[in-house]
Design an enzyme around this catalytic site. Structure first.
Site, PDB file in Angstrom:
ATOM      1  N   ARG A  73     -70.465 -34.009  15.122  1.00 55.95           N
ATOM      2  CA  ARG A  73     -70.349 -34.813  16.331  1.00 55.95           C
ATOM      3  C   ARG A  73     -69.167 -34.338  17.160  1.00 55.95           C
ATOM      4  O   ARG A  73     -68.264 -33.687  16.665  1.00 55.95           O
ATOM      5  CB  ARG A  73     -70.175 -36.293  15.969  1.00 55.95           C
ATOM      6  CG  ARG A  73     -71.440 -36.890  15.373  1.00 55.95           C
ATOM      7  CD  ARG A  73     -71.254 -38.316  14.919  1.00 55.95           C
ATOM      8  NE  ARG A  73     -70.721 -39.135  15.997  1.00 55.95           N
ATOM      9  CZ  ARG A  73     -69.509 -39.688  16.003  1.00 55.95           C
ATOM     10  NH1 ARG A  73     -68.694 -39.504  14.991  1.00 55.95           N
ATOM     11  NH2 ARG A  73     -69.108 -40.415  17.008  1.00 55.95           N
ATOM     12  N   LYS A 114     -64.927 -38.830   3.261  1.00 53.09           N
ATOM     13  CA  LYS A 114     -66.256 -38.572   3.843  1.00 53.09           C
ATOM     14  C   LYS A 114     -67.094 -37.680   2.930  1.00 53.09           C
ATOM     15  O   LYS A 114     -66.666 -36.601   2.536  1.00 53.09           O
ATOM     16  CB  LYS A 114     -66.066 -37.908   5.206  1.00 53.09           C
ATOM     17  CG  LYS A 114     -67.361 -37.534   5.901  1.00 53.09           C
ATOM     18  CD  LYS A 114     -67.089 -37.251   7.379  1.00 53.09           C
ATOM     19  CE  LYS A 114     -68.288 -36.663   8.083  1.00 53.09           C
ATOM     20  NZ  LYS A 114     -68.115 -36.614   9.542  1.00 53.09           N
ATOM     21  N   ARG A 150     -59.390 -45.819  12.214  1.00 52.00           N
ATOM     22  CA  ARG A 150     -58.391 -45.159  11.358  1.00 52.00           C
ATOM     23  C   ARG A 150     -58.570 -45.619   9.919  1.00 52.00           C
ATOM     24  O   ARG A 150     -58.467 -46.806   9.631  1.00 52.00           O
ATOM     25  CB  ARG A 150     -56.978 -45.518  11.837  1.00 52.00           C
ATOM     26  CG  ARG A 150     -56.702 -45.014  13.242  1.00 52.00           C
ATOM     27  CD  ARG A 150     -55.393 -45.578  13.736  1.00 52.00           C
ATOM     28  NE  ARG A 150     -54.297 -44.996  13.005  1.00 52.00           N
ATOM     29  CZ  ARG A 150     -53.643 -43.910  13.392  1.00 52.00           C
ATOM     30  NH1 ARG A 150     -53.966 -43.305  14.508  1.00 52.00           N
ATOM     31  NH2 ARG A 150     -52.659 -43.437  12.677  1.00 52.00           N
TER      32      ARG A 150
HETATM   33  C1  BTN Z   1     -70.642 -35.173  11.697  1.00 52.39           C
HETATM   34  O1  BTN Z   1     -70.185 -35.819  10.759  1.00 52.39           O
HETATM   35  O2  BTN Z   1     -69.914 -34.771  12.618  1.00 52.39           O
HETATM   36  C2  BTN Z   1     -72.119 -34.877  11.716  1.00 52.39           C
HETATM   37  C3  BTN Z   1     -72.434 -33.700  10.852  1.00 52.39           C
HETATM   38  C4  BTN Z   1     -73.904 -33.346  10.828  1.00 52.39           C
HETATM   39  C5  BTN Z   1     -74.157 -32.046  10.078  1.00 52.39           C
HETATM   40  C6  BTN Z   1     -75.619 -31.770   9.901  1.00 52.39           C
HETATM   41  S1  BTN Z   1     -75.921 -30.453   8.777  1.00 52.39           S
HETATM   42  C7  BTN Z   1     -77.617 -30.433   9.222  1.00 52.39           C
HETATM   43  C8  BTN Z   1     -77.673 -30.660  10.723  1.00 52.39           C
HETATM   44  N1  BTN Z   1     -77.560 -29.416  11.444  1.00 52.39           N
HETATM   45  C9  BTN Z   1     -76.434 -29.344  12.158  1.00 52.39           C
HETATM   46  O3  BTN Z   1     -76.087 -28.372  12.851  1.00 52.39           O
HETATM   47  N2  BTN Z   1     -75.726 -30.465  12.004  1.00 52.39           N
HETATM   48  C10 BTN Z   1     -76.397 -31.417  11.153  1.00 52.39           C
END
Ligand code: BTN
Length: 278
Positions: A65, A138, A276
């Protein structure tokens, strides 16, 4: 395509079929790709069916994200994207994304064998609370990307990354990130988590909740969301606007409820603030 499928993914299609759902009945499995979300978006344009899943052992441009990248060592984790051909109001995408978070939470909790320690952190993360230090780290992230046609979504691509087998994390991440293997070892559990089962569990849980949430809102899952809400009671940082207050729940539209110093409750959308955890 994969030259050699890792043993714990070999039975992915069978595990998905055994749960009897619609999502994942078409599974596109590759060794390496740029990003499964991009594959799914291309597939959507090319007419791929609702519920098609793109799964990769590694990504060269995995995305998280807010423009961040998502790094994962080849073969260690689950990296996949689900195409949901759901026509709903665009305002329902955040609730759908929260329902996806719950689906991932449930599957991670089952694989961990410790339900109470796995939490959803608004808006899109899944965390595991470690008993030895009480800190939540996480284990999974969700990247929803929707395409709108007129006043409705044409489709939603839900990208999911779950840290499964990773044993060692870079020092700068070990306080904030974790994996199922690390957390199982922390609890003294034997045996490695099985990626095919986790994938099949996530898809079955999505099958159960997502369409309902897209059309009717969070009602059905709101109690569970509240039970596993990692943000509850945490400080919410409004960035340039300064500290906003303390998180006190999630509203039916998927916005975070934040009580400010004057006791006034604000409803904030994702991207506006940061929760946070430390
Ligand atoms: C986040 O926490 O920022 C979201 C991460 C999402 C990662 C997944 S891996 C499979 C799919 N393909 C990507 O490029 N991103 C999501």
């Amino acid at each position: 395509m994969l030259s050699r499928v890792a043993p714990d993914l070999e039975h992915a299609a069978a595990a998905i079929a055994a749960r009897g759902g619609q999502l994942g009945s078409r599974l596109i499995f590759v060794d390496e790709t740029e990003s499964t979300n991009d594959d799914a978006k291309r597939g959507a344009k090319d007419g791929a069916l609702h519920g098609t899943v793109w799964l990769a052992e590694s990504q060269t441009r995995g995305r998280g994200r807010q423009g961040r990248s998502w790094f994962s060592q080849r073969g260690e984790n689950l990296l996949f994207s689900v195409l949901l051909r759901i026509a709903c109001a665009p305002s329902r995408v955040p609730p759908v994304s929260l329902a996806c978070g719950l689906a991932v939470r449930d599957a991670v909790a089952a694989a961990l064998g410790d339900d109470a320690s796995v939490l959803v952190k608004w808006p899109n993360d899944v965390l595991i609370k470690r008993p030895s230090d009480g800190r939540a780290r996480k284990v999974a992230g969700i990247l929803p990307e929707s395409t709108v046609a007129g006043a409705r979504t044409a489709h939603i691509v839900v990208g999911i990354g779950i840290n499964v087998h990773t044993r060692a994390l870079p020092e700068d991440l070990s306080d904030i990130a974790t994996s199922l293997a690390i957390e199982r070892a922390e609890r003294g559990f034997q045996g490695a988590p099985d990626r095919a089962s986790i994938l099949a569990d996530v898809l079955a849980a999505l099958d159960h909740d997502v369409e309902h949430v897209a059309h009717r809102g969070l009602g059905l899952v709101h109690d569970r969301l509240s039970r596993y809400d990692a943000a509850f009671g945490r400080e919410v940082d409004g960035g340039a606007n300064g500290v906003l207050g303390i998180a006190c729940g999630i509203d039916p539209d998927g916005r975070l409820l934040v009580r400010n110093a004057e006791g006034i409750i604000k409803h904030v959308s994702s991207g506006e603030v940061r929760v946070r955890m430390i």
